[in-house]
Design a protein around this motif. Structure first.
Motif, short mmCIF file in Angstrom:
data_model
loop_
_atom_site.label_atom_id
_atom_site.label_comp_id
_atom_site.label_asym_id
_atom_site.label_seq_id
_atom_site.Cartn_x
_atom_site.Cartn_y
_atom_site.Cartn_z
N ARG A 167 -79.50 -39.69 108.24
CA ARG A 167 -78.43 -39.02 108.97
C ARG A 167 -78.12 -37.64 108.38
NH1 ARG A 167 -73.36 -42.55 110.66
NH2 ARG A 167 -72.91 -42.60 108.44
N GLU A 168 -78.98 -37.15 107.50
CA GLU A 168 -78.73 -35.90 106.80
C GLU A 168 -79.84 -34.89 107.09
OE1 GLU A 168 -77.95 -36.75 102.61
OE2 GLU A 168 -77.53 -38.80 103.24
N PRO A 169 -79.53 -33.79 107.75
CA PRO A 169 -80.54 -32.76 107.96
C PRO A 169 -80.92 -32.09 106.65
CG PRO A 169 -78.38 -31.95 108.62
CD PRO A 169 -78.21 -33.41 108.29
N VAL A 170 -82.11 -31.51 106.64
CA VAL A 170 -82.54 -30.75 105.47
C VAL A 170 -81.59 -29.57 105.28
CG1 VAL A 170 -84.38 -29.35 104.49
CG2 VAL A 170 -84.93 -31.43 105.77
N GLN A 171 -81.10 -29.39 104.07
CA GLN A 171 -80.15 -28.31 103.79
C GLN A 171 -80.68 -27.42 102.67
OE1 GLN A 171 -76.38 -30.16 102.95
NE2 GLN A 171 -76.01 -30.68 105.09
N LEU A 172 -80.32 -26.16 102.75
CA LEU A 172 -80.69 -25.20 101.72
C LEU A 172 -79.46 -24.83 100.90
CD1 LEU A 172 -82.87 -22.73 103.82
CD2 LEU A 172 -83.64 -24.70 102.50
N SER A 173 -79.64 -24.69 99.60
CA SER A 173 -78.54 -24.20 98.78
C SER A 173 -78.52 -22.68 98.84
CB SER A 173 -78.71 -24.66 97.32
OG SER A 173 -79.78 -23.95 96.73
N LEU A 174 -77.40 -22.07 98.49
CA LEU A 174 -77.30 -20.61 98.50
C LEU A 174 -78.32 -19.99 97.56
CD1 LEU A 174 -73.41 -20.14 98.55
CD2 LEU A 174 -75.02 -19.92 100.46
N GLN A 175 -78.57 -20.64 96.45
CA GLN A 175 -79.53 -20.12 95.49
C GLN A 175 -80.92 -20.08 96.09
OE1 GLN A 175 -79.75 -22.30 91.82
NE2 GLN A 175 -81.33 -20.99 90.95
N LEU A 221 -79.39 -45.59 117.22
CA LEU A 221 -79.79 -44.19 117.19
C LEU A 221 -81.23 -44.02 117.64
CD1 LEU A 221 -78.19 -43.18 113.77
CD2 LEU A 221 -77.35 -42.62 116.07
N ALA A 222 -81.53 -42.86 118.20
CA ALA A 222 -82.89 -42.55 118.61
C ALA A 222 -83.78 -42.41 117.39
CB ALA A 222 -82.91 -41.26 119.43
N GLU A 223 -85.08 -42.45 117.61
CA GLU A 223 -86.03 -42.31 116.51
C GLU A 223 -85.80 -40.98 115.79
OE1 GLU A 223 -90.90 -42.15 115.81
OE2 GLU A 223 -90.06 -42.69 117.77
N GLU A 224 -85.89 -41.02 114.49
CA GLU A 224 -85.64 -39.84 113.68
C GLU A 224 -86.71 -38.78 113.92
OE1 GLU A 224 -85.19 -38.73 108.91
OE2 GLU A 224 -85.51 -40.80 109.57
N THR A 225 -86.30 -37.52 113.97
CA THR A 225 -87.25 -36.42 114.08
C THR A 225 -87.45 -35.79 112.72
OG1 THR A 225 -85.46 -34.87 114.63
CG2 THR A 225 -86.60 -35.93 116.46
N ALA A 226 -88.59 -35.12 112.56
CA ALA A 226 -88.92 -34.50 111.28
C ALA A 226 -89.32 -33.05 111.52
CB ALA A 226 -90.06 -35.26 110.61
N LEU A 227 -89.18 -32.25 110.46
CA LEU A 227 -89.65 -30.87 110.50
C LEU A 227 -91.14 -30.84 110.16
CD1 LEU A 227 -86.80 -29.04 108.54
CD2 LEU A 227 -87.06 -29.22 111.01
N SER A 270 -100.75 -25.46 104.88
CA SER A 270 -100.87 -26.50 105.90
C SER A 270 -99.49 -27.04 106.24
CB SER A 270 -101.78 -27.63 105.43
OG SER A 270 -101.27 -28.23 104.25
N LEU A 271 -99.32 -27.42 107.51
CA LEU A 271 -98.05 -27.97 107.96
C LEU A 271 -97.94 -29.43 107.54
CD1 LEU A 271 -97.74 -26.45 111.56
CD2 LEU A 271 -96.64 -25.67 109.46
N VAL A 272 -96.80 -29.80 106.96
CA VAL A 272 -96.58 -31.16 106.50
C VAL A 272 -95.24 -31.68 107.04
CG1 VAL A 272 -97.95 -30.87 104.42
CG2 VAL A 272 -95.52 -30.34 104.36
N ARG A 273 -95.12 -32.97 107.05
CA ARG A 273 -93.91 -33.64 107.54
C ARG A 273 -92.80 -33.52 106.49
NH1 ARG A 273 -93.00 -37.68 111.42
NH2 ARG A 273 -91.15 -38.96 111.05
N VAL A 274 -91.64 -33.06 106.91
CA VAL A 274 -90.50 -32.90 106.01
C VAL A 274 -89.30 -33.62 106.61
CG1 VAL A 274 -88.95 -31.25 104.89
CG2 VAL A 274 -91.36 -30.64 105.24
N GLN A 275 -88.66 -34.48 105.82
CA GLN A 275 -87.50 -35.24 106.28
C GLN A 275 -86.34 -35.08 105.31
OE1 GLN A 275 -90.40 -38.81 107.56
NE2 GLN A 275 -88.26 -39.27 108.01
N GLY A 276 -85.13 -35.21 105.84
CA GLY A 276 -83.94 -35.08 105.04
C GLY A 276 -83.83 -36.18 104.00
N TRP A 277 -82.93 -35.98 103.04
CA TRP A 277 -82.77 -36.97 101.96
C TRP A 277 -82.33 -38.32 102.52
CZ3 TRP A 277 -85.17 -36.47 97.72
CH2 TRP A 277 -84.86 -37.27 96.62
N GLY A 278 -81.58 -38.31 103.60
CA GLY A 278 -81.19 -39.54 104.28
C GLY A 278 -81.40 -39.38 105.77
#
Length: 419
Positions: A408-416, A326-332, A398-406
């Protein structure tokens, strides 16, 4: 103690390259494609009705309401090819193959049955105009023969698998799953969930976590077990893991500088090369990485649960990603909701929650309770925040690096969170 960037460089340099294998489609779920998939057929494979009604020919212009047509025949899903008469209609079911020469479908609700035999319409009147091509799914409208439907590097999730089944793909080229073993160390650990804890004992929560997360990361766990703080027992467990085919081993505990932290010496006694031991991070600073005599990669993770989680997510998972081709992981990059204190000079990995405001703008908050023994914070976390630099404060906005829990897992939001 080395920096995270130096550690990652050594990890990727030691990681073996990806290797491909062909597997049957029934065994391909969640695997990573090693080669693109080209469709060998059109999808749909033939023109078919998008709803129940009557197939007819409109030609190049709408067929007027009030038109009367004889019904030539009946076509159900699964029926073979039929020859249609351009001047007549066919009763047709959703998904049924369109008779040749016919190009449109009028819904059953938009016709009047004038005559019928044994309950089957034989003559109908159109109650609405019929546009050419309406309610017909054309051959190849979804996928054309020869089209690349999935690229190399794609994960075969449920959506990809559904498409491959629809296209009749019997086998695919995928990356081999890295074979991994997990060893929990510590005489205090109890694996039986129903056992009554004795004084000084705790439950082994690291191993179930690592097993689940490794599988989600794309690895095949070939062996796992628990050993006491004993070199002979550790050696026996490591031998069993290697005999099971493990090419990567993760252990938890016994890598710091206490009396019972025996793993560094035990590995060297086996001829292993310790590539680094201690990284400028928090939590998880005592992390160890070694290469065994046969080339197997070894990750010695600290015993605290969040330290072990950080070691897996930010050290082992980049290696797994490399081994999966896989390619290098990207972050938000997202703004912080509030000021965050951090250890100066250390890369800080914090459990965090990504949220959306009423306008849909995303931001991230670092959760309270970041100590490495705290598990409850994980219930609210949907992402990791990574803070670096010599400052002891990351300021709100300030902008910070955010990565998914895994990885292969994008950051997800719950309905709440989105409400």
């Amino acid at each position: 103690m080395i920096s995270y960037a130096q550690a990652l460089q050594q990890l990727l340099a030691a990681a073996p390259s990806s290797r491909a294998e062909q597997v049957a489609i029934g065994a391909a779920a969640d695997r990573v494609l090693a080669a693109p998939v080209l469709s060998t057929q059109d999808l749909p494979p033939f023109d078919n009705a998008a709803m129940d009604g009557f197939a007819l020919r409109a030609g190049g212009q709408p067929l007027a309401a009030g038109s009367i047509l004889q019904v030539q025949g009946w076509q159900a899903a699964g029926d073979g090819a039929a020859d249609g008469d351009a001047a007549q209609a066919w009763e047709i079911m959703t998904g049924a193959r369109m008779p040749s020469g016919l190009d449109s479908v009028v819904p059953v609700e938009q016709i009047e049955v004038l005559d019928a035999v044994d309950g089957r319409p034989t003559r109908i009147r159109l109650q609405a105009a019929v546009k050419p091509g309406q309610h017909v799914r054309l051959r190849g409208q979804d996928v054309a023969q020869g089209e690349t439907v999935l690229a190399a590097g794609a994960t075969l999730d449920i959506n990809a698998m559904t498409l491959l089944h629809a296209l009749g793909v019997a086998a695919v080229q995928v990356q081999q799953q890295p074979q991994v073993a997990v060893i929990s160390t510590g005489k205090e650990l109890i694996s039986d969930a129903g056992a009554v804890l004795q004084s000084g004992q705790i439950r082994d929560s690291n191993r179930p976590f690592l097993l689940s997360r490794l599988r989600a990361a794309g690895a095949e766990v070939v062996w796992n077990g628990v050993v006491s703080d004993d070199v002979a027992a550790f050696d026996a467990a490591l031998d069993a893991a290697l005999a099971a085919g493990a090419r990567m081993v993760l252990s938890t505990g016994a890598v710091s500088q206490g009396r019972y932290d025996f793993i560094p010496d035990a590995l060297r006694a086996r001829g292993a090369e310790v590539l680094f031991h201690k990284v400028a991070i928090r939590p998880g600073k005592p992390l160890l990485f070694a290469r065994l005599a046969d080339g197997t990669l070894y990750f010695g993770l600290p015993g605290n649960p969040i330290s072990a989680a950080v070691g897996l997510r930010f050290f082992a998972e980049p290696v797994l990603r490399h081994m999966l081709g896989l390619a290098e992981e990207t972050a938000l990059q997202l703004p912080l909701q509030a000021d965050v204190r951090k250890p100066p000079g250390l890369r800080f990995h914090a459990r965090a929650q990504v949220q959306a405001d009423a306008s849909g703008r995303l931001s991230v908050s670092v959760l309270a309770g970041q100590e490495s023994f705290r598990l409850k914070t994980m219930l609210r976390a949907n992402a990791w925040v990574v803070l670096e630099g010599d400052d002891d404060l990351a300021v709100a906005g300030s902008l910070v690096r955010v990565q998914g829990w895994g990885h292969r897992e994008p950051v997800q939001l719950s309905l709440q969170e989105m409400a």
